[in-house]
Design a protein around this motif. Structure first.
Motif, PDB file in Angstrom:
ATOM      1  N   UNK A   1       0.902  -1.277   0.122  1.00 36.84           N
ATOM      2  CA  UNK A   1       0.013   0.235  -0.273  1.00 36.84           C
ATOM      3  C   UNK A   1       1.101   1.349   0.008  1.00 36.84           C
ATOM      4  N   UNK A   2       0.657   2.119  -0.502  1.00 36.66           N
ATOM      5  CA  UNK A   2       1.692   3.228  -0.930  1.00 36.66           C
ATOM      6  C   UNK A   2       0.575   4.986  -1.049  1.00 36.66           C
ATOM      7  N   UNK A   3      -0.173   4.927  -0.623  1.00 32.43           N
ATOM      8  CA  UNK A   3      -1.803   6.107  -0.188  1.00 32.43           C
ATOM      9  C   UNK A   3      -2.044   6.416  -1.795  1.00 32.43           C
ATOM     10  N   UNK A   4      -1.521   8.437  -2.334  1.00 30.45           N
ATOM     11  CA  UNK A   4      -1.605   8.541  -3.788  1.00 30.45           C
ATOM     12  C   UNK A   4      -0.357   8.880  -4.062  1.00 30.45           C
ATOM     13  N   UNK A   5       0.627   7.670  -3.378  1.00 23.87           N
ATOM     14  CA  UNK A   5       1.674   8.263  -3.990  1.00 23.87           C
ATOM     15  C   UNK A   5       1.642   7.931  -5.383  1.00 23.87           C
ATOM     16  N   UNK A   6       1.140   6.620  -6.428  1.00 27.93           N
ATOM     17  CA  UNK A   6       1.423   6.916  -7.317  1.00 27.93           C
ATOM     18  C   UNK A   6       0.268   8.208  -8.933  1.00 27.93           C
ATOM     19  N   UNK A   7      -0.599   9.065  -7.954  1.00 25.65           N
ATOM     20  CA  UNK A   7      -1.169   9.978  -7.901  1.00 25.65           C
ATOM     21  C   UNK A   7      -0.467  11.175  -8.343  1.00 25.65           C
ATOM     22  N   UNK A   8       0.364  11.248  -6.634  1.00 25.37           N
ATOM     23  CA  UNK A   8       1.531  12.512  -6.910  1.00 25.37           C
ATOM     24  C   UNK A   8       2.536  11.829  -7.981  1.00 25.37           C
ATOM     25  N   UNK A   9       3.720  10.094  -8.515  1.00 21.10           N
ATOM     26  CA  UNK A   9       4.290  10.255  -8.988  1.00 21.10           C
ATOM     27  C   UNK A   9       3.411  10.939 -10.735  1.00 21.10           C
ATOM     28  N   UNK A  10       2.532  10.643 -10.705  1.00 22.61           N
ATOM     29  CA  UNK A  10       2.150  10.756 -12.656  1.00 22.61           C
ATOM     30  C   UNK A  10       1.900  12.630 -12.462  1.00 22.61           C
ATOM     31  N   UNK A  11       1.669  12.643 -11.322  1.00 19.70           N
ATOM     32  CA  UNK A  11       1.694  14.483 -11.545  1.00 19.70           C
ATOM     33  C   UNK A  11       2.651  15.192 -11.860  1.00 19.70           C
ATOM     34  N   UNK A  12       4.179  14.505 -11.527  1.00 18.17           N
ATOM     35  CA  UNK A  12       5.129  15.011 -11.506  1.00 18.17           C
ATOM     36  C   UNK A  12       5.812  14.563 -12.577  1.00 18.17           C
ATOM     37  N   UNK A  13       5.056  13.680 -13.317  1.00 21.03           N
ATOM     38  CA  UNK A  13       5.840  12.242 -14.598  1.00 21.03           C
ATOM     39  C   UNK A  13       5.779  13.002 -15.834  1.00 21.03           C
ATOM     40  N   UNK A  14       6.639  13.731 -16.388  1.00 23.61           N
ATOM     41  CA  UNK A  14       7.236  14.059 -17.396  1.00 23.61           C
ATOM     42  C   UNK A  14       6.667  13.567 -18.880  1.00 23.61           C
ATOM     43  N   UNK A  15       6.830  12.375 -18.828  1.00 27.10           N
ATOM     44  CA  UNK A  15       6.047  11.709 -19.994  1.00 27.10           C
ATOM     45  C   UNK A  15       4.716  10.957 -19.687  1.00 27.10           C
ATOM     46  N   UNK A  16       4.155  11.435 -18.748  1.00 27.77           N
ATOM     47  CA  UNK A  16       2.426  11.195 -18.843  1.00 27.77           C
ATOM     48  C   UNK A  16       2.000  12.096 -19.640  1.00 27.77           C
ATOM     49  N   UNK A  17       2.805  13.417 -19.029  1.00 32.32           N
ATOM     50  CA  UNK A  17       1.861  14.728 -20.109  1.00 32.32           C
ATOM     51  C   UNK A  17       2.449  14.518 -21.452  1.00 32.32           C
ATOM     52  N   UNK A  18       3.551  13.908 -21.632  1.00 32.75           N
ATOM     53  CA  UNK A  18       4.151  14.219 -22.712  1.00 32.75           C
ATOM     54  C   UNK A  18       3.195  13.435 -23.694  1.00 32.75           C
ATOM     55  N   UNK A  19       2.457  12.162 -23.378  1.00 28.70           N
ATOM     56  CA  UNK A  19       1.589  11.265 -23.999  1.00 28.70           C
ATOM     57  C   UNK A  19       0.274  11.474 -24.304  1.00 28.70           C
TER      58      UNK A  19
END
Lengths: 269, 283
Positions: free
Chosen positions: B44-62
């Motif tokens: 269990x990592x709580x909201x860590x995945x969402x936090x990571x996503x917000x800062x994930x340059x590649x996600x926003x690039x996609x």
């Protein structure tokens, strides 16, 4: 608008859709040196590219896999779609509307959301590298249920009453009485399902690792992305031609139905 | 008929729905709160995945890549399909042939179309660049220039699907009663006015269908960039599904991959709802 201009534009458009395929076929039959040409006819005619494809990858096996999966799954889609469509169209029961809304919900759900969990389900079932992984998730689809529901609603109740009077069970009513009366729907569903399955590349890439279970689009994709084509363009193109042939043949036979079924499914969205 | 017969008939659907729709939706939400490589237990990592996503340059690039794709693909698709449908919507000889020709790329696997276009667009030996060279126009790096590659893919996707939308528009055009045009003609309306005030409103639902299907198609893009460019150059053709696929099957980040899928799905639903609103206002 001038009729001549109309024909000119239409012919230009037709050429731009057909020419690349002609180019592809003749390129696949050309020697490597002739490839870049704007050719309509093979340059240095050779079967070599096709021979190489079959020696490098088990494309014959993949063809059998693709056929088996597409035919079996299409059959299951027809059976399950008819059963559920019939219940929704013709029978009164508690929860009927709920099921109808679930089907609509399923259709609007983007597949990106279910992709990873479905992969995990397949892993847990131990279905990785089996035909079950390719067949079962696609054995029922919402569109076929809706199309059958619509077709069955349009048939007269007398047909069903008469069959019941003669003592026919529900399955018999569906498959012996109703289905023969809505063959256009059956054809539409068959075409859409078969074509979708034949061309599907993403799902097999995820659940199949073993070459002997791979489908054609998957194998051709991996061949083309991985290094095994060794930069031989002709070989890659030959693989693509083999992948295209079955569906093109079907299309030539059932052209009108292909166009009609795709058009009607698009409009119903 | 026995009382439970209907339930027996719908039981395959219910079973299938539970296993391949309901469970995945719930489980995908659960997964977004976990780190998991399939082999070791979920963590269990709580909201860590969402936090990571917000800062994930590649996600926003996609996401940005998809939007660039759609900006070219949708207008082009509508313009060409509508033009071809208009051209076909007259009594002319050979309609069946033209329809069949336009439809050919629609039925053929994306894998085939992509391999074909990869060769046509190749910088050194591609047919397109050969034609340009012959016309002394110089060559274009269709698939190797970061500013162009995604648009090349958008044009290819248009070429593949435009036949389907031509048929849809043709159905739409043929449903407009001929009397409308006759009346407009009597009133002295020009061809453009006829199109603007009769044809356009009547085919608006079809335009909406095209926009929605193209949007969903754009967000589902996978095979085309995977084969053609493998996401390059410089991730400018990295698509949403490709990124989900990479995170899951190259890095085994199942939780993060599910988070990507979940968020992309939300974006798709959001975009489609906005489009629906907009189109309803227009009509």
């Amino acid at each position: 608008m001038n009729a001549l201009l109309r024909y000119l534009l239409l012919s230009l458009a037709a050429l731009s859709f057909v020419y690349p395929f002609i180019w592809m076929v003749s390129a696949s039959l050309s020697s490597e040196s002739g490839l870049g040409d704007v050719l309509l006819w093979p340059v240095g005619f050779t079967w070599e590219n096709y021979v190489t494809v079959f020696t490098k990858i088990p494309l014959d096996r993949a063809f059998l896999n693709s056929s088996l999966v597409a035919i079996l799954t299409t059959g299951l889609v027809l059976i399950s779609g008819a059963m559920v469509g019939y219940a929704l169209a013709r029978l009164e029961f508690f929860g009927r509307n709920l099921i109808f809304y679930l089907i609509i919900f399923t259709m609007t759900l983007p597949f990106q959301i279910t992709l990873i969990p479905n992969y995990i389900t397949i892993v847990k079932f131990g279905w990785i590298d089996t035909y079950l992984a390719l067949i079962v998730p696609f054995a029922l689809n919402s569109l076929s249920v809706l199309l059958f529901r619509q077709a069955f609603q349009a048939l007269p109740q007398a047909l069903i009453d008469a069959a019941r009077m003669d003592g026919a069970g529900e399955l018999r009513i569906i498959f012996q009485i109703l289905i023969p009366n809505c063959l256009p729907t059956v054809l539409t569903i068959t075409i859409l399902t078969f074509m979708g399955l034949w061309n599907e590349a993403l799902w097999p890439l995820i659940v199949i690792r073993n070459e002997s279970t791979m489908t054609m689009p998957q194998l051709v994709t991996l061949f083309s992305v991985g290094g095994r084509a060794e930069g031989q363009l002709g070989v890659k193109i030959a693989a693509a031609v083999i992948l295209a042939i079955p569906i093109v043949l079907l299309y030539l036979f059932f052209q009108k139905h292909f166009i009609r079924s795709m058009a009607s499914s698009g409009l119903k969205d | 008929m026995k009382k439970w017969t209907p339930y027996l008939l719908v039981s395959p659907y219910i079973l299938h729905f539970l296993v391949f729709v309901a469970f995945p939706v719930v489980f995908s939400i659960v997964l977004t709160f976990h780190r998991w490589n399939i082999i070791s237990p979920m963590q269990y990592v709580g909201l860590a995945n969402y936090e990571h996503l917000l800062n994930d340059r590649l996600f926003w690039q996609a996401v940005w890549n998809t939007l660039r794709f759609l900006m070219v693909h949708i207008p082009l698709q509508i313009a060409i399909a509508l033009t071809l449908a208009e051209l076909l919507n007259r009594t002319i000889r050979g309609v069946a042939f033209f329809r069949a020709a336009f439809f050919l790329p629609v039925i053929i696997s994306g894998v085939v179309v992509t391999i074909l276009w990869q060769q046509l667009l190749s910088f050194n030996s591609g047919v397109l660049n050969r034609m340009l060279t012959a016309l002394a126009l110089g060559r274009i790096a269709w698939l190797d220039d970061p500013d162009i590659a995604m648009y090349s893919i958008a044009v290819m996707a248009t070429w593949k699907n435009v036949g389907l939308y031509t048929i849809l528009f043709l159905v739409g055009l043929q449903s407009v009663p001929i009397q409308y045009y006759e009346a407009a003609e009597l009133e002295g309306a020009t061809r453009w006015q006829q199109f603007r005030y009769i044809t356009f409103p009547m085919i608006n639902p079809t335009i909406f269908t095209v926009v929605v299907l193209s949007t969903i198609g754009g967000f589902s893009l996978f095979v085309e960039p995977y084969i053609m460019t493998e996401g390059g150059p410089m991730n400018t053709t990295l698509s949403a599904v490709m990124y989900i696929y990479k995170q899951a099957f190259q890095y085994y980040h199942m939780g993060y991959s599910a988070t990507l899928g979940f968020c992309f799905a939300l974006i798709i639903l959001f975009v489609v709802i906005i489009q629906r609103r907009y189109v309803e206002q227009e009509v």
